[in-house]
Design an enzyme around this catalytic site. Structure first.
Site, PDB file in Angstrom:
ATOM      1  CB  THR A  31      -0.934   0.017   1.219  1.00  0.00           C
ATOM      2  OG1 THR A  31      -0.137  -0.054   2.417  1.00  0.00           O
ATOM      3  CG2 THR A  31      -1.918  -1.137   1.170  1.00  0.00           C
ATOM      4  CB  CYS A  32       4.405   2.041  -0.245  1.00  0.00           C
ATOM      5  SG  CYS A  32       5.500   3.470  -0.263  1.00  0.00           S
ATOM      6  CB  THR A  33       0.514   6.343  -1.730  1.00  0.00           C
ATOM      7  OG1 THR A  33       0.987   6.970  -0.534  1.00  0.00           O
ATOM      8  CG2 THR A  33      -0.818   5.663  -1.486  1.00  0.00           C
TER       9      THR A  33
END
Length: 782
Positions: free
Chosen positions: A752-754
């Site tokens: 989920t690292c944007t």
């Protein structure tokens, strides 16, 4: 028919012809009834074949000077030249010569039969200011008639000696020239008479209207070997013509338009040459003489043949003026050094490269002495004009671009006068260009201005550190300029070694990063970090960067990286992650500020922020969002409950059911002028806006390594979803679209690292629609 020899003006006939006639007299005066059958061209001398006797013939050889006098076109014609004199009998009675009417008739008939078939014309030999020679004594060639220096016009083939009249108007002269030029173009060999346009009148004639276009083309047809001496070209237009081996002696070319006109191997002595101000490109003179010719102060003399001047007086000009000598040429000077005169005569940077300075300097180096003498006369005139510093200020750059270079620096008079001018010029450059980029250096700047600036820094070494912005730019352009000489590059490298040894600079170069990593610059590659700029505020701060980076930051493009440098404090590299580029440039390195701001104004991401976070309702958040776009990393985080709740309150109305509301979508289209754009163009813009909001939600800006504002992630994903609906073709693939979407929401176990999502989307946009990305993404994030 009785013809007196006294009717001939012997003083106007060349010396060799005098000798010829004298010899005839000497051999007939004693009563010999000699018959002179011919005088032929042979290699024998004048007196070699003389036979005397009561009935013997006398044959004379024609010397080379007489051959030249008749001006035959080629060797074949020369060998056929013949002078025939028949039945001359001396009566020993006061020099009277009797030629019978019958013989005259026979001679004329024979002459006409001989020449009408070839030319249908006859040319009687005339001498300037003299009466015609006796009938029956004529000069001709077997194939074509020739004309003497008297240049008598053609006469009809009859017994009459009446000559054809000259053209009576410029139009008639133009028609005659057109005929001659076209015959020459067709391959016909013209006689000297055909090419004789002395005393012609071409006033107000536009030659492009009377000659074929081929004469105006580059490397086109040439007007060759014509005599235009003592002719008038006032207000004519001879642009783009090429005159070769032509004679213009004593002609008037006043207010003539001669743009790109070429004069080669020509005689332009004693010409009044004042070409029109509408002349766009200067005429050129190749192997051409201009003795005592008056030249405008904006001419190019690079191909002129120069000689020592004679004692002639300056030309008389109706408008008045002063003059200086340039070899045997006269150059016009102003009567007074008014503001207009200073600009017109000296400011070639304001007058398309034209000035009296450039005119003198255009001569080749072999005329160095003549150039220096002329420049000394110019300096004396300027010194006598008592010009103030303010009066010279507008032309300082033009003056030093010429007079601060050899050979003029060898003159004590010139050097003494130009030195304070150069010092004021250098001070102005330091004041102007230490904090802004120099103009892109063209050939003129590289060859004429950069060497002067190097010399000025050499004379004032303290300015290297006090004005390191200008100094580094000068060195940069000297080392990279394609038109800089090797000597300029060598001097620039030597000066930079002095700069690096300065106590304010040397602490920053021994950190294993500079140049070739040992404290020395590496000029073999533009990738080496050779340049070191000192902060304008903090002596302990410096910026180290490569040639390529410095070039692109001074003259940026939308893709320019604004963080590709080392920021040094006390010689140690410090992080720029939390430093705003605009603040860094404003405070420490202002030479980049204007270029950075200019690029920043083209980025329109802030318009979406103003739509979502109006300053009236959300002033504090608006400032935080805008401030975050000015740096790569933000210390402000919006992951606490209060911040998350506040953001949800703002963004939820824009995202009913997780998608952009129709009203908000229309606001975006209106803000970015996309209402009438194609679906693909709309999709590309929404995609780039999505990458920016992905960056907002990442740990670099408002998120952390483990958490991020849900509203910002959701808004970024909604923008991307709308882009997919409009144009799936702009995405790498449906699989990649699904992967990015899962990452925004943390679905299906996706990472989920944007920050990773933002980088991936940004790389894709830069590859496939870079101009759209460059118009949106903040510079600090680019």
């Amino acid at each position: 028919m009785k013809i007196s020899s006294g009717a001939i003006n012997f003083s106007t006939i060349p010396n060799q012809v005098k000798k010829l006639i004298t010899s005839i007299r000497e051999h007939t005066k004693n009563g010999f009834a000699s018959k002179i059958t011919s005088v032929k061209n042979t290699h024998a001398s004048l007196n070699e074949k003389i036979k005397t006797g009561k009935s013997s013939s006398i044959e004379f050889a024609l010397p080379q000077k007489i051959k030249d006098f008749f001006q035959p076109k080629d060797k074949n014609t020369l060998n056929k030249t013949l002078i025939t004199v028949k039945n001359i009998k001396d009566t020993n009675n006061a020099g009277k010569i009797n030629i019978s009417a019958e013989d005259v008739s026979k001679m004329n008939a024979a002459f006409m039969r001989k020449h009408i078939a070839n030319q249908s014309r006859d040319y009687n030999y005339r001498v300037t200011g003299a009466a015609p020679l006796p009938g029956g004594v004529s000069v001709s060639a077997n194939n074509r008639p020739t004309v003497s220096e008297g240049r008598t016009p053609p006469v009809s083939p009859s017994l009459s000696l009446q000559a054809t009249s000259f053209p009576s108007s410029p139009a008639d002269w133009a028609k005659k020239l057109t005929d001659a030029v076209l015959r020459q173009k067709a391959g016909e060999t013209l006689t000297a008479a055909d090419r004789d346009f002395s005393n012609a009148d071409f006033r107000n004639i536009t030659f492009s209207k009377i000659l074929p276009p081929s004469f105006m083309e580059r490397d086109g047809d040439i007007i060759k070997g014509f005599n235009f001496s003592n002719s008038k070209f006032t207000y004519s237009d001879i642009s783009h013509l090429h005159f070769d081996e032509c004679r213009f002696t004593y002609s008037t070319l006043s207010d003539v338009v001669c743009s790109n006109t070429k004069f080669s191997n020509s005689d332009m002595n004693e010409v009044f040459l004042q070409y029109s101000i509408t002349t766009q490109q200067q005429p050129s003179f190749i192997d051409t003489t201009l003795k005592n010719t008056l030249i405008r102060h904006k001419a190019n003399l690079s191909g002129v043949i120069l000689h020592e001047p004679d004692n002639s007086s300056p030309p008389s000009v109706s408008r008045g003026g002063n003059f200086i000598r340039l070899g045997d040429i006269w150059l016009q000077m102003p009567l007074l050094w008014t503001e207009n005169a200073v600009d017109g005569f000296l400011n070639h940077e304001h007058n398309n490269g034209k000035s009296i300075l450039m005119t003198i300097d255009s001569l080749p180096d072999k005329y160095s002495q003549e150039k220096v003498r002329a420049m000394e006369d110019l300096v004396k005139s300027l010194r006598g004009g008592r010009l103030t510093e303010a009066g010279i200020r507008p032309v300082e750059s033009s003056l030093v671009s010429v007079l601060a270079h050899p050979p003029y620096t060898q003159s004590a008079l010139i050097s003494e006068w130009i030195r304070p001018v150069q010092e004021r010029f250098f001070a102005h450059q330091c004041q102007t260009y230490n904090d802004v980029p120099l103009p892109a250096p063209d050939t003129y700047y590289q060859q004429r201005i950069l060497p002067v600036l190097l010399d000025s820094f050499d004379r004032n070494s303290a300015a290297m550190t006090t004005h390191s912005g200008l100094f580094n730019q000068v060195i940069l352009h000297c080392m990279t300029g394609v038109d800089c000489t090797d000597g300029t590059r060598q001097k620039a490298a030597a000066l930079y070694e002095q700069y690096l040894a300065h106590p304010a600079v040397s602490p920053h170069i021994h950190n294993g990063l500079f140049g070739n990593y040992d404290g020395s610059p590496d000029w073999t590659t533009r990738a080496a970090d050779n340049f070191l700029l000192l902060s304008s505020q903090d002596s302990d701060t410096a910026m180290m960067l490569s040639t390529n980076t410095l070039l692109t930051m001074l003259n940026p493009t939308p893709d320019t990286a604004w963080d590709n440098f080392y920021l040094l404090r006390a010689g140690e590299n410090v992080s720029t992650a939390q430093i705003s580029p605009v603040e860094l440039f404003r405070h420490d390195f202002p030479v980049f500020l204007a270029a950075f701001n200019q690029q920043a104004t083209q980025r329109r991401f802030g318009e979406l922020i103003d739509i979502i976070l109006s300053t009236e309702e959300h002033g504090e958040l608006n400032q935080q969002f805008i401030a975050a776009t000015n740096q790569k990393h933000s210390t402000v985080k919006l992951i606490d409950d209060a911040s998350v709740s506040r953001l949800n309150t703002i963004f939820d109305p824009l995202l009913p059911e997780g998608k952009l509301s129709p009203a908000h979508y229309q606001h975006i289209l209106s803000a970015y002028h996309l209402t009438d754009a194609t679906p693909q163009k709309q999709a590309e813009t929404l995609f780039c806006l999505s990458t920016a909001f992905a960056r907002y939600s990442s740990s670099a800006i408002f998120g952390t390594e483990h958490d991020s504002p849900p509203a910002l992630r959701g808004y970024a994903e909604a923008l991307m979803q709308k882009a997919w609906e409009l144009s799936p073709a702009i995405f790498p693939s449906s699989e990649q679209f699904t992967d990015w979407s899962d990452r925004f929401h943390g679905l299906h176990g996706a990472f989920t690292c944007t920050s990773v999502v933002a980088d991936s989307m940004q790389r894709h946009a830069r590859k496939y629609f870079p101009s759209v990305l460059s118009s949106i993404l903040p510079l600090a994030w680019a």
